[in-house]
Structures are given as C-alpha cells and as structure tokens.
Design an enzyme around this catalytic site. Structure first.
Site, short mmCIF file in Angstrom:
data_model
loop_
_atom_site.label_atom_id
_atom_site.label_comp_id
_atom_site.label_asym_id
_atom_site.label_seq_id
_atom_site.Cartn_x
_atom_site.Cartn_y
_atom_site.Cartn_z
N ASP A 220 -0.80 -6.75 2.23
CA ASP A 220 -1.82 -6.45 3.12
C ASP A 220 -3.11 -6.11 2.45
O ASP A 220 -3.26 -5.82 1.02
CB ASP A 220 -1.28 -5.12 4.03
CG ASP A 220 -2.00 -5.01 5.25
OD1 ASP A 220 -3.05 -5.67 5.58
OD2 ASP A 220 -1.48 -4.40 5.96
N ASP B 243 -3.64 -8.64 14.15
CA ASP B 243 -3.17 -7.39 14.61
C ASP B 243 -2.77 -7.27 16.21
O ASP B 243 -2.37 -6.33 16.60
CB ASP B 243 -3.65 -6.26 14.07
CG ASP B 243 -3.53 -5.89 12.78
OD1 ASP B 243 -2.28 -6.41 12.12
OD2 ASP B 243 -4.02 -4.96 12.25
C1 DGJ Z 1 -2.22 -3.81 9.04
C2 DGJ Z 1 -1.23 -4.59 9.35
O1 DGJ Z 1 -2.06 -5.89 9.90
C3 DGJ Z 1 -0.19 -4.28 10.21
O2 DGJ Z 1 0.77 -5.23 10.57
C4 DGJ Z 1 0.47 -3.07 9.46
O3 DGJ Z 1 1.14 -3.70 8.35
C5 DGJ Z 1 -0.48 -2.04 9.15
N1 DGJ Z 1 -1.68 -2.72 8.39
C6 DGJ Z 1 0.03 -1.29 8.36
O4 DGJ Z 1 -0.81 -0.06 7.55
#
Ligand code: DGJ
Length: 763
Positions: free
Chosen positions: A472, A556
């Site tokens: 991430d 997201d």
């Molecule tokens: C952003 C990601 O896109 C989410 O799916 C998740 O993993 C969060 N970060 C976790 O902090």
C-alpha cells in the site's frame, strides 16, 4: 514485421493492420543547421496509422530547408525524437544543459539495427557527445509498439537533463481529435473523461511522486470524436512509469498532433555523467480501426501475454495463472486485528470457497490507528502473542494461502523507526515536513533506506509463509529534499558536482527506480509470492508497476454502482485479470444505498473476485448465496481473466452508468462467453431495450442460459415483456451468433439493482 527500404531510407514497423514508418531526411546546406562540412540527417516520423499494401505507398521523409523545417507546416514530417535545440518550438523529447552551459542539443542519425521485431536507431549530438538510441519493439499480432530511449553521454562534460521523455507519436493529421483520458480522485479513480483536443497543449500528468488517483498515464485519441466502442480509428498509449509522469498532447495551428510521453519534466533533474547510460521508461502505444473495444482488447492481451505470469497462482486450465479469490480483513476489523478474530474470519472465508486470506493493516508495531506504527514491521505481540505462525498455519490448514498488508515506503513520526532515523524522510533542511494521514515518506533515494527496506521486507517474507503481499501507499510525496543531496559523500551523481542543482531533483525518479529495484529483488528471492499494488485504492496503477506487481486494487470505493463506473474506466487500459474487485458492504457509508448481494457479487465477479465485507455479520442465507456465487466465479474464471472483453450497453445507455449495461467475456475460439448484465436503476413505463452483443461468432449457434442468482422478474411476470423482449433474442434457448449480435439480447432485467450472469455455449 520491421522492413527497411534503403532506397527511400524508410523503416516500416508493420502490424496486422497498423504501420509506423520512420525515415531520414538530409538537412540542406547552406543555411541549415548541419555543422560546417557535414551533411546530417534527421530521423522523422512519416506515417503512423493504417498499414498500406506496399512500402511505396508510404510518404518519404520530407523536410523544408532552413529553420521552417521544424515548425511542421502541412506535408512535412515531424522529428521522431527531437531534442530541444536549433529552431524547434514544439514539444521535444529531450532537453538538457552541459556543464559548459550549452543548452542547444541536436540529434542526428548515425546507425540502425533490426533484431527480429525490434528496431534500434542511433542518434548523436556531435558537439556534446550525447548519444541516444531510440528503441521500437513491434507486437505484430496486437498492432502495438513500445518505445523507449537509452541515452549515453560520450562527451567530456556532465549533462544535466531537464527532460528525458520516452518518445513522441504523431497520429495522422485530421481536422479534429477527441481525447479520452482516465481521471479522478481518491475513491473515484479512472473516470472516463472525453474532451475535444484544443489547439495548444493539453497535459495529463502526476506531480505527486507516484502514478496518482487523479490521472492515469493512458490516453486515446479518435478523429472528430466519431469512433465508437466497436468501430472507428483510435490512437492510444500507456506509459510504464510509476513516478511523476507526463503525457503532453500538442495540437498546432497546422493541425498536427504530437503526443509526448515520459517522466514528468516538472522539477525533474537527472544527470548524465560522462560514460553513463540512462534509460527512459517504456511507452506502449497502438492504432486500431476497431474502436475503443479493440484498443482495450489489444492492451489486455498484451498484459496477459507479456507481463510476468506468476506460477504462484497455480493453473486451472490452459496453463494460465488464474488469480485466486481473496478475502481481505480491512472492512471487517480495520486496525483491530488479533489472532482469534482473524482465525474466525479465515474459517468463515474458507466456507465461502475463498482461496487467499489477506490480513490488512494493524498487525505490526504500535498500530492501533493510522497515527502510529508505520515503519515498525515487527508483529504486534499484544495482538499476536505467538507471532503470525499459528494464524498462517490455520489459514493453510483451511486450504487457503496467506497474504499480508504492508506500506513499506512510509513512516509514522510516532514509530521506533522515525525516532531512530528522523533524517530518513523527504524534507528540506530547516523545514518541518508535511504529514498526510499522519505519515511521512521514506527517502528511498538514500541507499541506506533502500537497503533497509529491502532487507526488512525480505526478512518478513523469509520468516513467514506468505504467498501474497498487499503493498500500500497512502500519501503523495512532498518536499522532495534529501540530506544525501547536500552531503559530500552522496552516492547518486556524486561525480556531477559541476551541476549541483540537478542533484536534489533526482529524488523523484530515484524513488521510483529504488522501489522497482526492491520489487524486482523481492520477486527474484521469493518467486512464490504475488504482489498487489494498492495506493489508497488505485493510486499506483500503471504499466511499470504491473511489470512487477501481479494485480491492483483499483479503488477504495465501496459502492457497487460507483465501482461499475470505476471498473469501466479501468478496463479501457487494463485487463480484468489485473483488477481486484471486492464484494463490499451492503450500505456505503456515504451513498447510503442498499445494494443486493447478488448485484454486489456480479459487479465484483467481472474482475479478480475478492470479498471485503464483514462476513461475520452474514446470515446462513447470505452465506449460501455467496458460496454459490464464489463457486460459479471459479467456473467462469478462465473466461473472465483470460477472455476478450466487450463493453456493452443498451442503445442510449452508457456503460458504467445507471442504465442497462454489460460486460461480455468471450473465449479466444469464441465458443464460450459470459455476460454480466446490470440494471442499477429502472424507470416506470420504460422499455429496457435489448443489449447489443458483440464479439460472438455469427456462424455459430449458442445455447443461452441465465444463472439462477440475480434479481429479475420471474418468467410470466408481465413486466418482463418490457425487458427488451420485443426485439432481442431471449436469455434462454438457442440462438445464432448473428441473431444475438444483430437483434441483441433481451436480458429480462427489470427493477432497480437487477443483475444477471448469462452464459453462451456454442453447440
Ligand atoms: C488503504 C487501502 O486502500 C485499504 O484497502 C486499506 O488497506 C487501508 N489503506 C489500510 O490502512
């Protein structure tokens, strides 16, 4: 194939239907720019469009005498890889300054090589010693070409580069072009934007240090905006760079369009030290006369064939590595992960038929919220007193693989790492670095930070049985300063002391190059591990990251209707086998719509199926429905992840919009296909028209079957008569491919949130 016409001094890179033709033209003397006593030639692009029957059909390279040669009046050929110098005013590929203050660079033709489908052309600036090799690789079957340039400084002085693009392309001159691009924001990525390409410059870019959610390095141009999903000409391209990027589209007063793509030249500064070789990222581009659908299918096919395939996924047919169905803990547990809860989730996930269980954020350091812990990649002993071992063992025992979330390029100021190394982040001396999501970015341009990061991730993967890494990145890079740039012992460009101003700026590119190196090394050391690129959703989706990461998380956004639009845009440039798509909560916290489970599944099944919802809250009925849909996905997976995509809409509706739309995946031999049909919003007294099908074999007869899951009126319901039945073939029975494509399909969908899976099998 690549052909050379020595008489006319042309190279033709010919695909099945496209041709890129480059040629040489001599600079005239006197009055031209050739150095005294020499007769130099320029490399020009003479044609890029449809393939013509013979080499004689293409124009020769033509140049006007004197300075006017570069201002591109009608009929003359533009330079293929122009450096800024001489009387050049259009977008250039290269701009730089020697330590001696020469900012006027000129690239003249020297030599060429053809190796199979690769053409390399050497150019040189005799005054500064700057040598550039422009490389073109042709993918004949797909009508795609990729280009990059390699630059070597053979001169005595360092050259500070202010721009070093991958290449330029020139669609055929036409009276007008429409630009299609993918733009957006967090939770609203890859929205399709269409606009007329106006005179002057139109710039798509990222200055955020990573690819970004705001724009994606992809573009498509169609003449006069007349091309459609399955018809018309489209010129398009995608850049393989995961840092600051730029696609600059210039339309001049003579109607010429040039598209220049590469690492963004904003605050850019790499130094070509004498003897050193630098390489630009790849720029993949194509031409089709088959509309936006053919464009996407070519890109998807390239991604299936040429991006690294992972043995880790196992094979379920035809030797292709299918991506597994995953479960991700983020929505269920957020930062509150612990051994017992994760084991319970894993057990429930296994009952659904999930193949990969991924534990998200919260398992390490003092990570109880987004305020602390990033950088401390040791298991949190309060949450996992026995380490990760027992959880992983349980996941394996349940027949699944284990995946783990990390965000390695980041650090919270509230962390052991930051307390030990406050100088390891991007910042300018004397200034407080700006925090976003309470975090700072580690300075990967420092070799000790790169080494630490590699070693830390390597240890994590060595010590634990991890099959999948969700990598991430939750903020942009800002304040790209680095202490290393100002220290005498800096290991990057140290011999370029004579041009110190370039050093600080090189961190932008150094970050991406370091990340790529780390990813490449981890893949080499851990060939069984698959990587997902996530960046607060779809912030790092590009052809460069996809050479090292196996799939991406496009957004997201948790709303299935929003996601249909995001997935639609994503599919313009990227294949379904790369697109993770989760079934998420029934109610989105912002849109507050309730969307039925089948619709949410059908939206997610159109990519790499994942389940992100808190399945602990499901009742037995939901469990049974979800398990049946997961099993069905696995059956259809080779078609979805390996087939050709046709984006469908009923006449008058927009794919990804609120009307009836569909995604049809067709096998290579066209004997099998699956349609995901969606009707998010219905209207009273409205006749839902038939869904126009494409991509089937007109001469085959197909058995059409609709899955029982989904929501549509039962047969006999009078409303079903309004579901396109008047003109379309029915979603049942046997129909010829010709009829299905000409008449379309009456899906039978009626009412808000109705959706269906319809399969076509050739008899
Ligand atoms: C952003 C990601 O896109 C989410 O799916 C998740 O993993 C969060 N970060 C976790 O902090």
């Amino acid at each position: 194939m690549v052909r050379y016409d020595s008489e006319r001094r042309l190279w033709a890179l010919e695909g099945k239907k496209c041709a890129l033709v480059l040629g040489l033209a001599d600079l005239s003397e006197p009055g031209g720019e050739s150095p005294a006593g020499s007769r130099e030639s320029l490399l020009l692009t003479v044609w890029y469009g449809s393939r013509l029957p013979s080499l004689q059909d293409y124009p020769v390279a033509a140049l006007d005498p004197g300075w006017a040669s570069f201002s591109s009046p009608e009929g003359l050929s533009p330079e293929t890889y122009p450096a800024w110098g001489g009387a050049r005013y259009g977008e250039c590929a290269l701009k730089g300054e020697t330590a001696g203050g020469i900012r006027d660079l000129r690239l003249y033709y020297r030599d060429f090589r053809v190796r199979g489908e690769v053409l390399e052309i050497d150019l040189e600036d005799p005054l500064t010693g700057l040598a550039v090799t422009a490389e073109f690789e042709l993918f004949v079957e797909l009508d795609l070409i990729r280009t990059r340039s390699r630059l070597t400084n053979r001169g005595p002085q360092a050259i500070r580069l202010e721009r070093f693009f991958s290449g330029l392309l020139y669609p055929r001159r036409d009276e007008a072009y429409r630009l299609t691009s993918l733009q957006g924001h967090w939770a609203g990525e890859t929205r399709v934007r269409r606009q007329e390409l106006g005179c002057g410059l139109t710039v798509l870019e990222s200055r955020r240090g990573f690819t970004s959610q705001h724009a994606n390095p992809f573009f498509a141009l169609d003449p006069r905006g007349e091309s459609r999903e399955e018809s018309g000409e489209v010129w398009f391209g995608a850049l393989a760079w995961s840092g600051n990027w730029k696609v600059s589209l210039e339309r001049d007063a003579f109607g010429m369009v040039r598209v220049a793509a590469g690492m963004n030249d904003f605050d850019f500064g790499e130094t070509a030290v004498p003897g050193e070789c630098l390489e630009s990222p790849w720029f993949l581009f194509g031409y089709t006369d088959g509309g936006f659908g053919a464009m996407s299918r070519a890109l998807h096919a390239w991604q299936r064939e040429f991006l690294p395939r992972k043995k880790v996924y196992g094979t379920t047919g035809a030797g292709a590595p299918w991506r597994p169905v995953l479960y991700n803990s983020w929505e269920a547990t957020a930062f509150g992960v612990n051994e017992a809860d994760q084991m319970r989730l894993a057990e429930q996930a296994a009952r659904l038929g999930v193949e990969l269980f991924v534990m998200d954020d919260g398992w390490f350091g003092a990570r109880n919220s987004d305020r602390a812990g990033l950088g401390d990649w040791q298991v949190n002993s309060g949450k996992f007193p026995r380490g990760l071992g027992p959880l992983i063992a349980r996941v394996r025992e349940l027949g699944m693989r284990f995946g783990l979330w990390v965000e390695p390029e980041m650090v919270n100021p509230d962390s052991e790492l930051y307390r030990a190394h406050p100088d390891w982040v991007y910042r300018f001396p004397g200034r407080k670095p700006t925090e976003m999501r309470n975090q700072l970015v580690l300075n990967l341009a420092m070799s000790e930070v790169e080494a630490w990061l590699l070693e830390t991730m390597d240890r994590l993967l060595t010590e634990n049985d991890i099959s999948f890494v969700k990598w991430d990145l939750n903020r942009s890079i800002a304040e790209p300063g680095t202490a290393a740039d100002f220290s005498a012992g800096s290991d990057r460009g140290a011999s370029a002391d004579s041009v110190p101003s370039a050093l600080g700026r090189s961190v932008w590119t150094a970050h991406t190059r370091a990340l790529w190196r780390i990813a490449d090394t981890l893949r080499e050391r851990h060939p069984g591990v698959a990587f997902q690129s996530c960046s607060g959703g779809g912030g790092r989706v590009d052809m460069g990251i996809l050479e090292r990461f196996d799939q991406v998380w496009p957004s997201d956004n948790r709303d299935a209707l929003d996601r249909l639009g995001i997935q639609e845009g994503f599919s313009l440039a990227y294949g379904a086998h790369l697109m993770e798509a989760w079934v998420t909560g029934e109610k989105n916290w912002l849109t507050r719509r309730s969307i039925p489970l089948a619709f949410r599944f059908h939206a997610a099944m159109a990519g790499v199926l994942g389940i992100g919802e808190d399945i602990g809250k499901w009742d037995e009925g939901e469990f049974a429905e979800a398990a049946a849909l997961t099993a069905r996905y696995k059956e259809l997976r080779p078609l979805i992840q390996g087939g050709d995509l046709y984006r469908l809409s009923s006449r008058g509706d927009t794919p990804g919009g609120e009307g009836l739309s569909g995604r049809l995946y067709v096998s290579e031999d066209k004997r099998r296909a699956v349609l995901f049909a969606y009707l998010p919003r219905d209207r009273q007294a409205h006749h839902v028209s038939a869904l126009a099908l494409a991509g089937l074999d007109p001469s085959l007869t197909y058995r059409v079957t609709r899955d029982p899951q989904g929501s549509f009126p039962a047969p006999g319901n009078p409303w079903a008569d309004f579901a396109g039945s008047a003109a379309g073939c029915g979603a049942g029975g046997e129909w010829s491919g010709a009829a299905l494509m000409a008449r379309g399909l009456a899906t039978g969908l009626r009412g808000d949130w109705s959706s269906a899976v319809i399969e076509f099998t050739a008899l």
